[in-house]
Design an enzyme around this catalytic site. Structure first.
Site, PDB file in Angstrom:
ATOM      1  N   THR A  14     -33.293  72.821 109.253  1.00  0.00           N
ATOM      2  CA  THR A  14     -32.181  73.530 109.765  1.00  0.00           C
ATOM      3  C   THR A  14     -32.234  75.043 109.800  1.00  0.00           C
ATOM      4  O   THR A  14     -32.153  75.527 110.910  1.00  0.00           O
ATOM      5  CB  THR A  14     -30.713  73.262 109.077  1.00  0.00           C
ATOM      6  OG1 THR A  14     -30.898  71.569 109.034  1.00  0.00           O
ATOM      7  CG2 THR A  14     -29.540  73.486 109.579  1.00  0.00           C
ATOM      8  N   LYS A 106     -30.458  78.433  96.864  1.00  0.00           N
ATOM      9  CA  LYS A 106     -29.520  78.976  95.542  1.00  0.00           C
ATOM     10  C   LYS A 106     -29.986  78.174  94.273  1.00  0.00           C
ATOM     11  O   LYS A 106     -29.816  78.994  93.340  1.00  0.00           O
ATOM     12  CB  LYS A 106     -28.001  78.407  95.834  1.00  0.00           C
ATOM     13  CG  LYS A 106     -27.927  76.962  96.053  1.00  0.00           C
ATOM     14  CD  LYS A 106     -27.571  76.619  97.571  1.00  0.00           C
ATOM     15  CE  LYS A 106     -27.892  75.457  98.132  1.00  0.00           C
ATOM     16  NZ  LYS A 106     -27.727  75.387  99.453  1.00  0.00           N
ATOM     17  N   GLU A 130     -29.381  86.818 100.615  1.00  0.00           N
ATOM     18  CA  GLU A 130     -27.920  86.736 101.065  1.00  0.00           C
ATOM     19  C   GLU A 130     -27.594  85.145 101.573  1.00  0.00           C
ATOM     20  O   GLU A 130     -26.424  84.663 101.053  1.00  0.00           O
ATOM     21  CB  GLU A 130     -27.785  87.410 102.204  1.00  0.00           C
ATOM     22  CG  GLU A 130     -26.313  87.434 102.755  1.00  0.00           C
ATOM     23  CD  GLU A 130     -25.509  88.229 102.019  1.00  0.00           C
ATOM     24  OE1 GLU A 130     -25.378  89.319 101.417  1.00  0.00           O
ATOM     25  OE2 GLU A 130     -24.458  87.096 101.488  1.00  0.00           O
ATOM     26  N   GLY A 195     -23.753  64.806 109.900  1.00  0.00           N
ATOM     27  CA  GLY A 195     -24.742  65.839 109.101  1.00  0.00           C
ATOM     28  C   GLY A 195     -24.342  66.724 108.157  1.00  0.00           C
ATOM     29  O   GLY A 195     -25.216  67.736 107.766  1.00  0.00           O
ATOM     30  N   ASP A 209     -24.012  72.287  93.776  1.00  0.00           N
ATOM     31  CA  ASP A 209     -24.325  73.196  94.829  1.00  0.00           C
ATOM     32  C   ASP A 209     -23.471  74.533  94.548  1.00  0.00           C
ATOM     33  O   ASP A 209     -23.737  75.611  94.391  1.00  0.00           O
ATOM     34  CB  ASP A 209     -24.062  72.599  95.940  1.00  0.00           C
ATOM     35  CG  ASP A 209     -24.308  73.731  97.186  1.00  0.00           C
ATOM     36  OD1 ASP A 209     -25.237  73.730  97.672  1.00  0.00           O
ATOM     37  OD2 ASP A 209     -23.227  74.383  97.662  1.00  0.00           O
ATOM     38  N   LYS A 213     -24.047  78.555  93.389  1.00  0.00           N
ATOM     39  CA  LYS A 213     -23.735  79.841  94.014  1.00  0.00           C
ATOM     40  C   LYS A 213     -22.824  80.594  93.080  1.00  0.00           C
ATOM     41  O   LYS A 213     -22.959  81.810  93.185  1.00  0.00           O
ATOM     42  CB  LYS A 213     -23.058  79.060  95.306  1.00  0.00           C
ATOM     43  CG  LYS A 213     -23.927  78.611  96.422  1.00  0.00           C
ATOM     44  CD  LYS A 213     -23.007  78.036  97.512  1.00  0.00           C
ATOM     45  CE  LYS A 213     -24.154  77.381  98.461  1.00  0.00           C
ATOM     46  NZ  LYS A 213     -23.395  76.527  99.217  1.00  0.00           N
TER      47      LYS A 213
HETATM   48  N1  LIG Z   1     -28.584  73.655 105.916  1.00  0.00           N
HETATM   49  C1  LIG Z   1     -27.688  74.865 105.601  1.00  0.00           C
HETATM   50  O1  LIG Z   1     -26.776  75.218 106.494  1.00  0.00           O
HETATM   51  C2  LIG Z   1     -28.016  75.767 104.590  1.00  0.00           C
HETATM   52  C3  LIG Z   1     -27.062  76.739 104.473  1.00  0.00           C
HETATM   53  C4  LIG Z   1     -27.577  77.482 103.393  1.00  0.00           C
HETATM   54  C5  LIG Z   1     -28.643  77.487 102.682  1.00  0.00           C
HETATM   55  N2  LIG Z   1     -29.342  76.440 102.949  1.00  0.00           N
HETATM   56  C6  LIG Z   1     -30.586  76.551 102.001  1.00  0.00           C
HETATM   57  O2  LIG Z   1     -31.801  76.646 102.988  1.00  0.00           O
HETATM   58  C7  LIG Z   1     -32.990  76.014 102.453  1.00  0.00           C
HETATM   59  C8  LIG Z   1     -33.549  75.171 103.796  1.00  0.00           C
HETATM   60  O3  LIG Z   1     -32.466  73.975 103.953  1.00  0.00           O
HETATM   61  P1  LIG Z   1     -32.484  73.273 105.260  1.00  0.00           P
HETATM   62  O4  LIG Z   1     -31.176  72.473 105.361  1.00  0.00           O
HETATM   63  O5  LIG Z   1     -33.029  74.143 106.341  1.00  0.00           O
HETATM   64  O6  LIG Z   1     -33.573  72.167 104.621  1.00  0.00           O
HETATM   65  P2  LIG Z   1     -34.221  71.121 105.890  1.00  0.00           P
HETATM   66  O7  LIG Z   1     -33.506  71.007 107.063  1.00  0.00           O
HETATM   67  O8  LIG Z   1     -34.525  70.018 105.022  1.00  0.00           O
HETATM   68  O9  LIG Z   1     -35.645  71.847 106.189  1.00  0.00           O
HETATM   69  C9  LIG Z   1     -36.737  71.838 105.269  1.00  0.00           C
HETATM   70  C10 LIG Z   1     -37.904  72.294 105.580  1.00  0.00           C
HETATM   71  O10 LIG Z   1     -38.889  72.597 104.861  1.00  0.00           O
HETATM   72  C11 LIG Z   1     -40.009  71.844 104.830  1.00  0.00           C
HETATM   73  N3  LIG Z   1     -40.514  71.428 103.585  1.00  0.00           N
HETATM   74  C12 LIG Z   1     -40.021  70.815 102.483  1.00  0.00           C
HETATM   75  N4  LIG Z   1     -40.403  70.707 101.390  1.00  0.00           N
HETATM   76  C13 LIG Z   1     -41.912  70.979 101.752  1.00  0.00           C
HETATM   77  C14 LIG Z   1     -42.874  71.015 100.991  1.00  0.00           C
HETATM   78  N5  LIG Z   1     -43.137  70.522  99.804  1.00  0.00           N
HETATM   79  N6  LIG Z   1     -43.985  71.400 101.762  1.00  0.00           N
HETATM   80  C15 LIG Z   1     -44.047  71.738 103.101  1.00  0.00           C
HETATM   81  N7  LIG Z   1     -42.961  72.064 103.852  1.00  0.00           N
HETATM   82  C16 LIG Z   1     -41.845  71.284 103.334  1.00  0.00           C
HETATM   83  C17 LIG Z   1     -39.531  70.705 105.841  1.00  0.00           C
HETATM   84  O11 LIG Z   1     -40.619  70.248 106.289  1.00  0.00           O
HETATM   85  P3  LIG Z   1     -40.672  68.910 107.478  1.00  0.00           P
HETATM   86  O12 LIG Z   1     -39.691  69.265 108.609  1.00  0.00           O
HETATM   87  O13 LIG Z   1     -42.220  68.687 108.040  1.00  0.00           O
HETATM   88  O14 LIG Z   1     -40.221  67.810 106.662  1.00  0.00           O
HETATM   89  C18 LIG Z   1     -38.318  71.121 106.696  1.00  0.00           C
HETATM   90  O15 LIG Z   1     -39.246  71.764 107.632  1.00  0.00           O
HETATM   91  C19 LIG Z   1     -32.291  75.155 101.113  1.00  0.00           C
HETATM   92  O16 LIG Z   1     -32.680  75.919 100.360  1.00  0.00           O
HETATM   93  C20 LIG Z   1     -30.803  75.126 101.515  1.00  0.00           C
HETATM   94  O17 LIG Z   1     -30.185  74.941 100.201  1.00  0.00           O
HETATM   95  C21 LIG Z   1     -29.042  75.573 103.842  1.00  0.00           C
END
Ligand SMILES: NC(=O)c1ccc[n+]([C@@H]2O[C@H](COP(=O)([O-])OP(=O)(O)OC[C@H]3O[C@@H](n4cnc5c(N)ncnc54)[C@H](OP(=O)(O)O)[C@@H]3O)[C@@H](O)[C@H]2O)c1
Length: 426
Positions: A14, A106, A130, A195, A209, A213
């Site tokens: 994401t 976080k 941030e 989602g 979570d 934060k």
């Molecule tokens: N989603 C939000 O709205 C949001 C908001 C604020 C902060 N965050 C933070 O941002 C971070 C990412 O969140 P997200 O929602 O983007 O997560 P996500 O959609 O699950 O994406 C995670 C990505 O990291 C890759 N990945 C995970 N573990 C891996 C590993 N061991 N080796 C290689 N690649 C790996 C995954 O690969 P694959 O695609 O191949 O599985 C995927 O591309 C987290 O720390 C989350 O807390 C998210």
């Protein structure tokens, strides 16, 4: 820093996808803001064959973390994969290798922020985060920049947009006459369908979570290191649609709040729990999948931030903001980060608060027994009414010491047949 800044992006989910999109859409803007061009060298993923929301050149995709982190041509590593490990070790490796790091994580920053911030300082590079708190809201930057000349007395936030969405859905359902007792389960499954919540929602709904934060926010607001375990945590799983009905009747909103404040004795108290807030509170209007933070400080008096707390583009906005900051100011400050100073924390039991109690009993005798303890505490009672669960009565207490109240509450819960719901009032 070079004219062409080379990036490694760990994660293309994401947030990683959102960052790649903004880097492309706003390339000219980023160039105008920094005088530099940004180019992506590596994108680390788990599964090379997975379809991606954003097009990525196949030669940029890798499953080799060391390639992505230690490539000597890379200037900045963006950790957007999530989880504690291997994310934490990869951030450490990148800093050791002299790369600047931006993270949205976080969990890593709440658990190991102190170690990583010190490492970045030793290595003469920047570590910015941030996006780890409240998505697009520039709250960490504000605390470290424009508001840094204030003594902050209180920070109150809705920092978990999943639970805020669930509470709004519960409210909507009971207003539409849907069953109050199943409102939580129905709202959670809707959040999962859309989602907003994970298949395993415990990090959001159990308050973890928001706890991570809060530890980060409180550290930066109050300039002292805040161990994660010192932040009191309570989630929303025990809330019922009846509590949202009562919140409305009482002219209040029900939110999962992150609250940190400096107590008169100088200690810092940080906590996360469901809270009833009055309509006049600026966070009352923060609804659905939004986040908000309301601050009090001795210069600006009070201020609030309100916006998208999650999602691809909103979170990417914060990550790209950090990227611009590093491109403009690649050298870390020469003094130690003041937010790592040791300081005393106080447990929630130290506080004095008002409480909402919803008593449910099979008959008037049991209800009276529950009520008696609360009469002694000076509680005010709303008239009892019959619901599907039994006889229900709501009481509001005057300000009470949390420690003493918990003893009363524990006693009330031992009453046979009756149940007691307790929610703190801001
Ligand atoms: N989603 C939000 O709205 C949001 C908001 C604020 C902060 N965050 C933070 O941002 C971070 C990412 O969140 P997200 O929602 O983007 O997560 P996500 O959609 O699950 O994406 C995670 C990505 O990291 C890759 N990945 C995970 N573990 C891996 C590993 N061991 N080796 C290689 N690649 C790996 C995954 O690969 P694959 O695609 O191949 O599985 C995927 O591309 C987290 O720390 C989350 O807390 C998210």
């Amino acid at each position: 820093m070079r004219k062409v800044v080379r990036l490694s992006i760990l994660g293309a989910g994401t947030v990683g996808g959102g960052v790649l999109t903004l880097l492309r859409e706003n390339a000219d803007l980023l160039n105008a803001q920094t005088g530099k061009r940004f180019t992506v060298r590596h994108v680390l993923v788990r599964d090379l064959s997975k379809p991606r929301a954003v097009a990525i050149e196949p030669k940029r995709l890798t499953t080799d973390p060391q390639r992505a982190v230690c490539d000597p041509t890379v200037d900045i590593v963006l950790e957007l994969m999530g989880g504690l490990e291997p994310a934490r070790s990869l951030i450490r490796d990148a800093l050791q290798a002299g790369k600047h790091v931006i993270t949205a994580n976080k969990l890593v920053m709440a658990v190991s922020g102190d170690e990583l911030i010190r490492l970045a300082q030793q290595r003469g590079v920047r570590l910015l985060y941030e996006a780890s708190v409240a998505g697009s809201l520039p709250i960490l930057n504000a605390l470290q920049g424009a508001l840094a000349g204030n003594r902050i007395s209180r920070v109150v936030g809705i920092v978990n947009s999943t639970t805020n969405f669930i509470l709004r859905e519960m409210e909507r359902a009971v207003e539409a006459g849907e069953p109050a007792e199943t409102a939580y389960a129905a709202a959670l499954s809707k959040a999962q369908e859309l989602g907003y919540a994970e298949a395993d929602p415990s990090s959001d709904v159990e308050g973890y979570d928001a706890q991570y934060k809060t530890a980060i926010l409180a550290r930066l607001a109050f300039l002292q290191y805040v161990p994660l375990e010192s932040v009191y945590r309570e989630g929303i799983t025990h809330l019922s649609g009846r509590d949202l009905i009562w919140a409305k009747r009482l002219n209040m909103g029900l939110k999962l709040l992150s609250i940190s404040e400096r107590l008169p004795d100088g200690r810092l108290c940080a906590r996360v729990h469901p809270t009833l807030i009055p309509r006049e509170c600026p966070l009352y209007v923060v609804r659905g999948a939004f986040s908000g933070v309301w601050l009090q400080g001795n210069g600006f008096q009070e201020m609030s931030f309100h916006g998208f707390g999650a999602g691809a583009r909103a979170t990417a906005s914060a990550v790209v903001g950090d990227l611009i900051e590093i491109a403009r100011h690649p050298k870390p400050p020469k003094y130690e980060d003041p937010s790592l100073r040791p300081g005393e924390t106080a447990p929630i039991e130290t506080l004095c608060m008002r409480y909402y109690l919803r008593l449910v009993a099979p008959d008037e005798t049991v209800l009276r027994a529950l009520r008696e303890e609360l009469i002694l505490l000076g509680a005010e009672f709303h008239p009892s009414e019959t619901t599907e669960q039994g006889l229900e009565q709501v009481a509001l207490t005057p300000p009470l010491n949390e420690g003493a109240f918990q003893t009363t509450f524990a006693r009330l819960r031992t009453q046979k047949h009756g149940t007691v719901q307790v929610i703190r009032i801001l």
